[in-house]
Design a protein around this motif. Structure first.
Motif, PDB file in Angstrom:
ATOM      1  N   LYS A 159       0.908  -1.177  -0.099  1.00  0.00           N
ATOM      2  CA  LYS A 159       0.145  -0.010   0.008  1.00  0.00           C
ATOM      3  C   LYS A 159       0.795   1.147  -0.099  1.00  0.00           C
ATOM      4  CE  LYS A 159      -4.132  -1.758   2.108  1.00  0.00           C
ATOM      5  NZ  LYS A 159      -4.968  -1.764   3.147  1.00  0.00           N
ATOM      6  N   LYS A 160       0.608   2.051  -0.938  1.00  0.00           N
ATOM      7  CA  LYS A 160       1.305   3.361  -1.008  1.00  0.00           C
ATOM      8  C   LYS A 160       0.528   4.391  -0.317  1.00  0.00           C
ATOM      9  CE  LYS A 160       2.861   2.411  -5.673  1.00  0.00           C
ATOM     10  NZ  LYS A 160       3.101   2.808  -6.828  1.00  0.00           N
ATOM     11  N   ALA A 161       1.396   5.350   0.267  1.00  0.00           N
ATOM     12  CA  ALA A 161       0.778   6.352   0.891  1.00  0.00           C
ATOM     13  C   ALA A 161      -0.180   7.253  -0.012  1.00  0.00           C
ATOM     14  CB  ALA A 161       1.698   7.513   1.544  1.00  0.00           C
ATOM     15  N   LYS A 162      -1.323   7.416   0.094  1.00  0.00           N
ATOM     16  CA  LYS A 162      -2.320   8.132  -0.750  1.00  0.00           C
ATOM     17  C   LYS A 162      -1.702   9.463  -0.975  1.00  0.00           C
ATOM     18  CE  LYS A 162      -6.638   5.598   0.111  1.00  0.00           C
ATOM     19  NZ  LYS A 162      -7.825   5.779   0.399  1.00  0.00           N
ATOM     20  N   ALA A 163      -1.643   9.760  -2.315  1.00  0.00           N
ATOM     21  CA  ALA A 163      -1.351  11.334  -2.695  1.00  0.00           C
ATOM     22  C   ALA A 163      -2.457  12.129  -2.358  1.00  0.00           C
ATOM     23  CB  ALA A 163      -0.700  11.297  -4.062  1.00  0.00           C
ATOM     24  N   GLU A 164      -2.015  13.195  -2.254  1.00  0.00           N
ATOM     25  CA  GLU A 164      -3.368  14.222  -1.998  1.00  0.00           C
ATOM     26  C   GLU A 164      -3.982  14.450  -3.364  1.00  0.00           C
ATOM     27  OE1 GLU A 164      -2.352  17.597  -0.020  1.00  0.00           O
ATOM     28  OE2 GLU A 164      -1.066  16.554   1.644  1.00  0.00           O
ATOM     29  N   PRO A 165      -5.362  14.346  -3.345  1.00  0.00           N
ATOM     30  CA  PRO A 165      -6.011  14.376  -4.730  1.00  0.00           C
ATOM     31  C   PRO A 165      -5.558  15.913  -5.179  1.00  0.00           C
ATOM     32  CG  PRO A 165      -7.622  14.456  -3.081  1.00  0.00           C
ATOM     33  CD  PRO A 165      -6.116  13.978  -2.318  1.00  0.00           C
ATOM     34  N   GLU A 166      -5.502  16.229  -6.465  1.00  0.00           N
ATOM     35  CA  GLU A 166      -5.611  17.793  -6.842  1.00  0.00           C
ATOM     36  C   GLU A 166      -6.745  18.454  -6.617  1.00  0.00           C
ATOM     37  OE1 GLU A 166      -3.745  18.089 -10.788  1.00  0.00           O
ATOM     38  OE2 GLU A 166      -2.389  16.360 -10.373  1.00  0.00           O
ATOM     39  N   PRO A 167      -6.574  19.473  -6.394  1.00  0.00           N
ATOM     40  CA  PRO A 167      -8.124  20.322  -6.039  1.00  0.00           C
ATOM     41  C   PRO A 167      -8.664  20.723  -7.245  1.00  0.00           C
ATOM     42  CG  PRO A 167      -6.224  21.660  -5.483  1.00  0.00           C
ATOM     43  CD  PRO A 167      -5.547  20.385  -5.549  1.00  0.00           C
ATOM     44  N   LYS A 168      -9.956  20.586  -7.518  1.00  0.00           N
ATOM     45  CA  LYS A 168     -10.434  20.841  -8.692  1.00  0.00           C
ATOM     46  C   LYS A 168     -10.502  22.306  -8.829  1.00  0.00           C
ATOM     47  CE  LYS A 168     -13.339  16.645  -9.091  1.00  0.00           C
ATOM     48  NZ  LYS A 168     -14.659  16.399  -9.270  1.00  0.00           N
ATOM     49  N   PRO A 169     -10.641  23.044 -10.118  1.00  0.00           N
ATOM     50  CA  PRO A 169     -10.746  24.545  -9.945  1.00  0.00           C
ATOM     51  C   PRO A 169     -12.006  24.914  -9.543  1.00  0.00           C
ATOM     52  CG  PRO A 169     -10.379  23.417 -12.278  1.00  0.00           C
ATOM     53  CD  PRO A 169     -10.314  22.393 -11.349  1.00  0.00           C
ATOM     54  N   VAL A 170     -12.115  25.770  -8.855  1.00  0.00           N
ATOM     55  CA  VAL A 170     -13.430  26.467  -8.291  1.00  0.00           C
ATOM     56  C   VAL A 170     -13.960  27.066  -9.423  1.00  0.00           C
ATOM     57  CG1 VAL A 170     -14.441  27.883  -6.613  1.00  0.00           C
ATOM     58  CG2 VAL A 170     -12.501  26.529  -6.107  1.00  0.00           C
ATOM     59  N   ARG A 171     -15.336  26.820  -9.696  1.00  0.00           N
ATOM     60  CA  ARG A 171     -16.089  27.715 -10.696  1.00  0.00           C
ATOM     61  C   ARG A 171     -16.869  28.712  -9.915  1.00  0.00           C
ATOM     62  NH1 ARG A 171     -18.723  23.142 -15.145  1.00  0.00           N
ATOM     63  NH2 ARG A 171     -16.669  22.747 -16.010  1.00  0.00           N
ATOM     64  N   PRO A 172     -17.245  29.452 -10.601  1.00  0.00           N
ATOM     65  CA  PRO A 172     -18.256  30.425 -10.105  1.00  0.00           C
ATOM     66  C   PRO A 172     -19.677  29.919 -10.010  1.00  0.00           C
ATOM     67  CG  PRO A 172     -17.525  31.441 -12.097  1.00  0.00           C
ATOM     68  CD  PRO A 172     -16.736  30.178 -11.628  1.00  0.00           C
ATOM     69  N   ASP A 173     -20.533  29.941  -9.119  1.00  0.00           N
ATOM     70  CA  ASP A 173     -21.899  29.264  -8.952  1.00  0.00           C
ATOM     71  C   ASP A 173     -22.569  30.195 -10.149  1.00  0.00           C
ATOM     72  OD1 ASP A 173     -23.982  28.088  -8.833  1.00  0.00           O
ATOM     73  OD2 ASP A 173     -24.597  28.738  -6.656  1.00  0.00           O
ATOM     74  N   ARG A 174     -22.980  29.727 -11.274  1.00  0.00           N
ATOM     75  CA  ARG A 174     -23.722  30.328 -12.350  1.00  0.00           C
ATOM     76  C   ARG A 174     -25.136  30.493 -12.149  1.00  0.00           C
ATOM     77  NH1 ARG A 174     -20.416  28.567 -17.696  1.00  0.00           N
ATOM     78  NH2 ARG A 174     -18.265  29.240 -16.939  1.00  0.00           N
ATOM     79  N   GLY A 175     -25.636  29.237 -11.462  1.00  0.00           N
ATOM     80  CA  GLY A 175     -27.209  28.862 -11.372  1.00  0.00           C
ATOM     81  C   GLY A 175     -27.655  28.829 -12.928  1.00  0.00           C
ATOM     82  N   ARG A 176     -28.904  28.810 -12.982  1.00  0.00           N
ATOM     83  CA  ARG A 176     -29.632  28.870 -14.339  1.00  0.00           C
ATOM     84  C   ARG A 176     -29.726  30.165 -15.134  1.00  0.00           C
ATOM     85  NH1 ARG A 176     -33.882  24.464 -15.383  1.00  0.00           N
ATOM     86  NH2 ARG A 176     -32.979  22.855 -14.243  1.00  0.00           N
ATOM     87  N   HIS A 177     -29.264  30.102 -16.179  1.00  0.00           N
ATOM     88  CA  HIS A 177     -29.515  31.515 -16.839  1.00  0.00           C
ATOM     89  C   HIS A 177     -31.000  31.829 -17.042  1.00  0.00           C
ATOM     90  CE1 HIS A 177     -25.452  31.356 -18.064  1.00  0.00           C
ATOM     91  NE2 HIS A 177     -25.598  30.094 -18.563  1.00  0.00           N
ATOM     92  N   GLN A 178     -31.301  33.000 -17.167  1.00  0.00           N
ATOM     93  CA  GLN A 178     -32.678  33.685 -17.126  1.00  0.00           C
ATOM     94  C   GLN A 178     -33.169  33.160 -18.450  1.00  0.00           C
ATOM     95  OE1 GLN A 178     -34.284  35.049 -14.691  1.00  0.00           O
ATOM     96  NE2 GLN A 178     -32.583  34.662 -13.339  1.00  0.00           N
ATOM     97  N   MET A 179     -32.650  33.155 -19.493  1.00  0.00           N
ATOM     98  CA  MET A 179     -33.174  32.949 -20.919  1.00  0.00           C
ATOM     99  C   MET A 179     -33.233  31.291 -21.248  1.00  0.00           C
ATOM    100  SD  MET A 179     -34.078  35.777 -22.119  1.00  0.00           S
ATOM    101  CE  MET A 179     -34.343  35.134 -23.900  1.00  0.00           C
ATOM    102  N   SER A 180     -32.530  30.694 -20.256  1.00  0.00           N
ATOM    103  CA  SER A 180     -32.729  29.112 -20.713  1.00  0.00           C
ATOM    104  C   SER A 180     -34.199  28.654 -20.942  1.00  0.00           C
ATOM    105  CB  SER A 180     -32.037  28.481 -19.766  1.00  0.00           C
ATOM    106  OG  SER A 180     -32.576  28.483 -18.489  1.00  0.00           O
ATOM    107  N   LEU A 181     -35.038  28.934 -19.863  1.00  0.00           N
ATOM    108  CA  LEU A 181     -36.439  28.439 -19.878  1.00  0.00           C
ATOM    109  C   LEU A 181     -37.206  28.784 -21.068  1.00  0.00           C
ATOM    110  CD1 LEU A 181     -38.511  26.786 -18.541  1.00  0.00           C
ATOM    111  CD2 LEU A 181     -39.423  28.569 -17.249  1.00  0.00           C
TER     112      LEU A 181
END
Length: 79
Positions: A12-34
């Protein structure tokens, strides 16, 4: 009984720290999508019904009218 292949044991190898995922801004739903989705669905539905009408006019023919059977009116002698 069926034999299985032996697995190689690994250390068993020491678990390498997972690379942090890039943080995306929370866009939510676009107003025009519906409204855009509803418009696309409406256009698709109209095209589908129009295609069905055209196909029906091209392929369907009314059945010939059945010949009326002889009734007492047609058996009368003409004057």
């Amino acid at each position: 009984m069926a034999r299985t292949l032996p697995r190689l044991r690994t250390t068993k190898k020491a678990k390498a720290e997972p690379e942090p995922k890039p943080v995306r801004p929370d866009r939510g739903r676009h107003q025009m999508s519906l409204p855009v989705r509803l418009l696309a669905m409406l256009i698709g539905f109209v095209l589908m019904v129009g295609f069905a009408v055209v196909l029906a006019k091209l392929t369907l023919e009314p059945s010939p009218r059945p010949r009326p059977s002889c009734t007492p009116i047609c058996t009368r002698a003409a004057p």
